[in-house]
Design a protein around this motif. Structure first.
Motif, short mmCIF file in Angstrom:
data_model
loop_
_atom_site.label_atom_id
_atom_site.label_comp_id
_atom_site.label_asym_id
_atom_site.label_seq_id
_atom_site.Cartn_x
_atom_site.Cartn_y
_atom_site.Cartn_z
N THR A 9 0.30 3.98 1.75
CA THR A 9 0.40 4.37 3.17
C THR A 9 -0.42 3.34 3.97
O THR A 9 -1.18 2.57 3.38
CB THR A 9 -0.21 5.77 3.41
OG1 THR A 9 -1.53 5.77 2.87
CG2 THR A 9 0.62 6.87 2.75
N SER A 41 -0.27 -5.84 5.06
CA SER A 41 0.04 -4.81 4.04
C SER A 41 1.20 -3.96 4.53
O SER A 41 1.30 -3.64 5.72
CB SER A 41 -1.19 -3.95 3.78
OG SER A 41 -1.37 -3.01 4.81
N GLY A 62 -5.65 -7.34 -1.46
CA GLY A 62 -4.48 -6.81 -0.76
C GLY A 62 -4.82 -6.30 0.62
O GLY A 62 -5.82 -6.70 1.20
N GLY A 63 -3.95 -5.34 1.06
CA GLY A 63 -3.05 -4.54 0.26
C GLY A 63 -3.78 -3.73 -0.83
O GLY A 63 -4.99 -3.62 -0.84
N THR A 64 -2.98 -3.22 -1.71
CA THR A 64 -3.52 -2.48 -2.86
C THR A 64 -2.91 -3.03 -4.14
O THR A 64 -1.82 -2.61 -4.54
CB THR A 64 -3.19 -0.97 -2.71
OG1 THR A 64 -3.59 -0.52 -1.42
CG2 THR A 64 -3.90 -0.14 -3.76
N CYS A 107 -3.42 2.65 6.50
CA CYS A 107 -4.60 3.28 7.10
C CYS A 107 -4.62 2.95 8.61
O CYS A 107 -4.27 1.82 9.00
CB CYS A 107 -5.87 2.77 6.44
SG CYS A 107 -5.87 3.00 4.66
N ASN A 149 -7.67 0.74 -5.79
CA ASN A 149 -7.82 1.91 -4.94
C ASN A 149 -7.99 3.11 -5.88
O ASN A 149 -7.24 3.24 -6.84
CB ASN A 149 -6.52 2.02 -4.12
CG ASN A 149 -6.51 3.21 -3.21
OD1 ASN A 149 -6.91 4.30 -3.59
ND2 ASN A 149 -6.05 2.99 -2.00
N TYR A 200 -6.78 2.05 10.68
CA TYR A 200 -7.68 1.00 11.18
C TYR A 200 -7.28 -0.37 10.66
O TYR A 200 -7.89 -1.38 11.00
CB TYR A 200 -9.14 1.30 10.77
CG TYR A 200 -9.33 1.39 9.27
CD1 TYR A 200 -9.65 0.26 8.51
CD2 TYR A 200 -9.16 2.58 8.60
CE1 TYR A 200 -9.79 0.34 7.14
CE2 TYR A 200 -9.29 2.68 7.23
CZ TYR A 200 -9.61 1.55 6.51
OH TYR A 200 -9.74 1.63 5.15
N CYS A 201 -6.23 -0.42 9.84
CA CYS A 201 -5.95 -1.62 9.05
C CYS A 201 -5.13 -2.66 9.80
O CYS A 201 -4.08 -2.35 10.35
CB CYS A 201 -5.23 -1.22 7.78
SG CYS A 201 -4.72 -2.63 6.78
N CYS A 216 0.87 -1.18 0.00
CA CYS A 216 0.00 0.00 0.00
C CYS A 216 0.90 1.22 0.00
O CYS A 216 2.05 1.14 0.44
CB CYS A 216 -0.87 0.03 1.26
SG CYS A 216 -2.10 -1.27 1.23
S1 SF4 Z 1 -4.88 -2.78 2.91
FE1 SF4 Z 1 -6.52 -1.31 2.55
S2 SF4 Z 1 -7.06 -0.65 4.62
FE2 SF4 Z 1 -5.03 -1.62 4.77
S3 SF4 Z 1 -3.55 0.05 4.53
FE3 SF4 Z 1 -3.90 -0.80 2.51
S4 SF4 Z 1 -5.54 0.49 1.63
FE4 SF4 Z 1 -5.52 0.84 3.85
#
Ligand code: SF4
Length: 398
Positions: free
Chosen positions: A29, A38, A79-81, A31, A118, A33-34, A27
């Motif tokens: 960055t 990732s 993912g991830g992204t 997040c 994303n 809450y994640c 990713c």
């Molecule tokens: S996996 Fe999704 S929620 Fe977790 S950091 Fe990456 S974009 Fe954010």
């Protein structure tokens, strides 16, 4: 409606067709809450090296006798992204997977090939190339159409980016688009949530995944909750948001087919249904799970270790277990109850030789008497009220 293909091969006499999950743990960055596997800030060389390792794991898995005897119905890149990977590299990898594994079912709806994207990391050329490679379903991580909420969630994109990415996806001829939305967000009220729902419906996606924010241990959000500095809506407010999603989406032509998932006719997620039916799947990439013939394996979560193990021809696993029959039965019940249709009692009997009535006895009887579960046409399912208390009910059956 999804019609399971029953592959009568392998060590079990009754096992459904299989799916493939591919995990891309990158990713831009992280997040707050994640809790997913990732990693932010990996450079392009690292990502390309990871994708090369994934090709190796795909080839190893495709050569396995269990896999060679199996037909696959879905491939899901999550993912991830995944859209942080260069589109040419990703497209080549997807084409390779579709060629390595048997995706040759003649049924029109197969294979379902989904990729999570994303809104900030896609462009027109990327979407066209992915479509050409065989991706036929996009899952877009919108989360909210409120820029305030998106900032709070640490998301890089804006509501405008979400509108644009859906337009680009339609231009690239994607006919199956799913949007992810979250409710129960810090500072969110019912009116803000309803605005997001309306904005989502206005984009006419074929599918919507609508999740409640959960506070996961070890995340910055969990720390803020423990310090009392995060204003999370209470249980009643969250329930009102859930009910309003059910109402708005049903009025807009979507059918709720799972606790958090809604679809227009013909667009239920084949990949996820296989998972909720406790079907077989293999997982490629770090942290991904494979589950088949009663065996569950998790790949190493650390991308460096995962790549190193594959490079020196070791299995890239972190953990593995063989699930006894009764544990698999309980899992099938609990996962199946997530779907509004419920779980087929006849199918459970055929797969495990056990029925819920016999196995759970008085516990099941009580849940039915309390109006939380019901048994109809040989299906066991949550009632409308049961759906709102699903976690508590599952805890009694797992
Ligand atoms: S996996 Fe999704 S929620 Fe977790 S950091 Fe990456 S974009 Fe954010």
């Amino acid at each position: 409606m999804h019609k399971p293909i029953e592959n009568k091969v392998g060590p079990e006499t009754f096992e459904g067709a299989a799916s493939i999950y591919i995990h891309i743990p990158f990713c831009r960055t992280k997040c707050p809450y994640c809790s997913f596997v990732s990693y932010p800030g990996k450079n392009n060389d690292f990502i390309v090296r990871y994708m090369q390792t994934l090709v190796q794991q795909a080839e190893d898995m495709a050569a396995h006798p269990w896999t060679r005897a199996r037909q696959f119905i879905s491939l899901y890149v999550g993912g991830g992204t995944p859209s942080t990977v260069d589109s040419e590299v990703m497209a080549d990898f997807i084409e390779r997977c579709l060629a390595e594994f048997d995706f040759t079912s003649t049924e029109e709806q197969y294979p379902e090939v989904t990729m999570e994207v994303n809104p900030k990391t896609v462009n027109r050329e990327m979407l066209r190339r992915l479509k050409q490679a065989g991706v036929n379903r996009l899952s877009i991580g919108v989360q909210s159409f409120s820029d305030t909420m998106l900032r709070l969630l640490g998301r890089e994109h804006t509501a405008q980016d979400c509108f644009e990415v859906v337009g680009l996806a339609r231009d690239a001829d994607f006919k199956n688009i799913s949007l992810d939305l979250m409710y129960g967000l810090p500072g969110q009220d019912l009116a803000t949530w309803k605005n997001s729902l309306q904005a989502a419906v206005g984009l006419h996606p074929e599918h919507l995944s609508v999740y409640e924010l959960t506070i996961e241990e070890g995340t910055p959000f969990a720390e803020q909750v423990s310090l009392g500095s995060l204003d999370i809506p209470g249980e009643g407010a969250v329930l009102a948001m859930y009910e309003s999603a059910r109402e708005t989406l049903s009025e807009s032509g979507y059918t709720q087919y799972e606790i958090s998932n809604y679809a227009r006719k013909g667009f239920r997620s084949i990949h996820n249904i296989n998972y909720w039916e406790n079907g077989s799947y293999i997982g490629l990439g770090c942290g991904a799970f494979s589950c088949f013939s009663g065996v569950r394996i998790q790949n190493d979560e650390d991308p460096e270790r995962f790549m190193k193990k594959l490079m020196i021809k070791q299995k890239p696993y972190k953990d593995g277990e063989f699930l006894p029959l009764e544990a698999r039965f309980r899992e099938s019940v609990v996962m199946g109850l997530r779907m509004t249709e419920g779980v087929s009692i006849a199918r459970l009997r055929r797969r495990y030789g056990i029925t819920p009535g016999r196995y759970y006895g008085k516990t099941l009887k009580d849940l039915i008497e309390q109006g939380l579960l019901e048994e109809k046409h040989n299906m066991l399912r949550l009632t409308k009220r049961g759906m709102t208390l699903a976690n508590r009910i599952m805890a009694r059956l797992v």
